[in-house]
Motif scaffolding. Structure first.
Motif, PDB file in Angstrom:
ATOM      1  N   GLN A 129      -1.573   0.682  12.558  1.00  0.00           N
ATOM      2  CA  GLN A 129      -2.060   0.928  13.975  1.00  0.00           C
ATOM      3  C   GLN A 129      -1.805  -0.401  14.956  1.00  0.00           C
ATOM      4  O   GLN A 129      -2.063  -1.304  14.556  1.00  0.00           O
ATOM      5  CB  GLN A 129      -3.340   1.475  14.025  1.00  0.00           C
ATOM      6  N   ILE A 172      -3.967   8.838  -1.959  1.00  0.00           N
ATOM      7  CA  ILE A 172      -4.607   8.872  -0.384  1.00  0.00           C
ATOM      8  C   ILE A 172      -5.273   7.632  -0.121  1.00  0.00           C
ATOM      9  O   ILE A 172      -5.067   7.245   1.126  1.00  0.00           O
ATOM     10  CB  ILE A 172      -5.477  10.335  -0.473  1.00  0.00           C
ATOM     11  N   ARG A 173      -5.932   6.961  -0.930  1.00  0.00           N
ATOM     12  CA  ARG A 173      -6.448   5.847  -0.543  1.00  0.00           C
ATOM     13  C   ARG A 173      -5.692   4.547   0.019  1.00  0.00           C
ATOM     14  O   ARG A 173      -5.713   3.929   0.985  1.00  0.00           O
ATOM     15  CB  ARG A 173      -7.473   5.129  -1.705  1.00  0.00           C
ATOM     16  N   HIS A 174      -4.568   4.430  -0.639  1.00  0.00           N
ATOM     17  CA  HIS A 174      -3.653   3.479  -0.378  1.00  0.00           C
ATOM     18  C   HIS A 174      -2.693   4.137   0.908  1.00  0.00           C
ATOM     19  O   HIS A 174      -2.408   2.945   1.816  1.00  0.00           O
ATOM     20  CB  HIS A 174      -2.356   3.104  -1.361  1.00  0.00           C
ATOM     21  N   LEU A 175      -2.435   5.361   1.398  1.00  0.00           N
ATOM     22  CA  LEU A 175      -1.907   5.556   2.257  1.00  0.00           C
ATOM     23  C   LEU A 175      -2.600   5.605   3.658  1.00  0.00           C
ATOM     24  O   LEU A 175      -2.106   5.220   4.450  1.00  0.00           O
ATOM     25  CB  LEU A 175      -1.354   7.298   2.079  1.00  0.00           C
ATOM     26  N   ASN A 176      -3.967   5.795   3.386  1.00  0.00           N
ATOM     27  CA  ASN A 176      -4.837   5.554   4.583  1.00  0.00           C
ATOM     28  C   ASN A 176      -4.951   4.270   4.790  1.00  0.00           C
ATOM     29  O   ASN A 176      -4.884   3.780   6.094  1.00  0.00           O
ATOM     30  CB  ASN A 176      -6.307   5.976   4.125  1.00  0.00           C
ATOM     31  N   GLN A 177      -4.787   3.330   4.092  1.00  0.00           N
ATOM     32  CA  GLN A 177      -4.909   1.977   4.388  1.00  0.00           C
ATOM     33  C   GLN A 177      -3.475   1.419   4.786  1.00  0.00           C
ATOM     34  O   GLN A 177      -3.556   0.765   5.898  1.00  0.00           O
ATOM     35  CB  GLN A 177      -4.870   1.015   2.985  1.00  0.00           C
ATOM     36  N   ARG A 234      -1.471   3.292   6.979  1.00  0.00           N
ATOM     37  CA  ARG A 234      -1.688   3.875   8.140  1.00  0.00           C
ATOM     38  C   ARG A 234      -2.617   3.124   9.095  1.00  0.00           C
ATOM     39  O   ARG A 234      -2.146   2.885  10.250  1.00  0.00           O
ATOM     40  CB  ARG A 234      -2.175   5.298   8.115  1.00  0.00           C
ATOM     41  N   ARG A 235      -3.568   2.902   8.340  1.00  0.00           N
ATOM     42  CA  ARG A 235      -4.540   1.688   9.228  1.00  0.00           C
ATOM     43  C   ARG A 235      -3.893   0.604   9.668  1.00  0.00           C
ATOM     44  O   ARG A 235      -4.187  -0.045  10.806  1.00  0.00           O
ATOM     45  CB  ARG A 235      -5.920   1.510   8.482  1.00  0.00           C
ATOM     46  N   ALA A 265       0.976   3.843  -2.941  1.00  0.00           N
ATOM     47  CA  ALA A 265       0.696   5.271  -2.812  1.00  0.00           C
ATOM     48  C   ALA A 265       1.699   6.226  -3.166  1.00  0.00           C
ATOM     49  O   ALA A 265       1.385   7.099  -3.675  1.00  0.00           O
ATOM     50  CB  ALA A 265       0.648   5.489  -1.248  1.00  0.00           C
ATOM     51  N   HIS A 282       0.851  -1.300   0.120  1.00  0.00           N
ATOM     52  CA  HIS A 282      -0.039  -0.012  -0.104  1.00  0.00           C
ATOM     53  C   HIS A 282       1.000   1.415  -0.118  1.00  0.00           C
ATOM     54  O   HIS A 282       0.616   2.240  -0.568  1.00  0.00           O
ATOM     55  CB  HIS A 282      -0.834  -0.014   1.178  1.00  0.00           C
TER      56      HIS A 282
END
Length: 273
Positions: free
Chosen positions: A272, A261-266, A268-269, A248, A244
């Motif tokens: 966690q 942004i979609r891959h960067l958010n994935q 970061r999720r 990104a 991801h």
């Protein structure tokens, strides 16, 4: 095995899974590596247990059942010194183990399962060690371990050992991954891609192979091809965080901000705790 055990990167390569998958297996208490989180060290037994746990999870076995099964496997390891030739299978709603003597037992309880008990056809999900009769694979394993022991001290000899291992066992994915790593580090990107793609013939949906192809393509400045490889990796392993992240970056370079942004958010999720 290295004197101080295997690193997390070694485990990823040997299991053919992403870092996040290994971390989730550890968090589920399937193994307890030594050292701090950033410097985890794994024994060979840890790797066997992680491979078995991952295979059982992929077969839909619940974490609680896996923990109980692995506890019995650890006890067997301690009593018998090894689990040579043991195979793990899902039989109905049980996790069953069959040893070299063709004895079958319930991996959760340790209870023997008699051959005349009514059973559904077993579905093998893991093999801890190939049968002794497979001499070529045993030789490939010896060469693989020899290459690992050489490390960075003699890369030419390590490369030769990995190639010999693949001659004896062409489907030896770990040898392909490590050989490809040496080739990428020495900027022989086309050779690395050829090694990875040959390995894909045996494991066409392997996310680690697809990810490594993406890295080699990206390093050789073939961003669009690299992106396709990262997307294939994610298709087969949606929790592959590094894929991801790399996707990104490429999308951002191509000016496709929405996808970036979609891959960067994935990513970061997945990072966690």
């Amino acid at each position: 095995m290295p004197d101080d055990g295997y690193s997390l990167r070694d485990v990823q390569r040997m299991l053919g899974v992403s870092r996040s998958v290994v971390e989730k297996l550890i968090e589920a208490r399937f193994v307890s590596p030594s050292g701090e989180r950033r410097q985890w060290r794994f024994t060979f037994q840890d790797i066997v247990m992680l491979r078995t746990a991952h295979a059982l999870r992929m077969a839909g076995v619940s974490p609680m059942k896996i923990v109980r099964a692995l506890d019995h496997l650890r006890n067997s390891w301690g009593r018998e010194g090894s689990l040579t030739g043991v195979r793990i299978a899902v039989v109905g709603n049980r996790v069953a183990v069959r040893d070299e003597a063709s004895r079958q037992w319930d991996a959760e309880t340790g209870q023997m399962l008699l051959d005349f008990e009514p059973q559904q056809a077993p579905r093998n999900v893991a093999s801890i060690k190939a049968p002794r009769a497979e001499r070529a694979r045993e030789e490939a394993l010896r060469l693989f371990q020899q290459a690992l022991s050489l490390g960075d001290d003699d890369l030419d000899a390590a490369e030769a050992a990995y190639r010999k291992a693949l001659q004896r066992a062409p489907d030896y994915t770990n040898a392909s991954l490590n050989l490809g790593g040496i080739l990428v580090d020495s900027e022989r990107f086309d050779d690395a891609i050829a090694v990875y793609r040959h390995a894909l013939r045996f494991r066409p949906k392997d996310p680690v192979l697809l990810f490594n192809i993406g890295v080699a393509l990206e390093d050789s400045r073939r961003s669009h091809e690299a992106l396709r490889s990262y997307e294939l990796c994610i298709e087969h392993a949606p929790d592959f965080a590094d894929a991801h992240f790399n996707a990104a970056r490429i999308y951002e370079e191509l000016g496709e901000q929405k996808s970036a942004i979609r891959h960067l958010n994935q990513f970061r999720r997945l990072q966690q705790p």
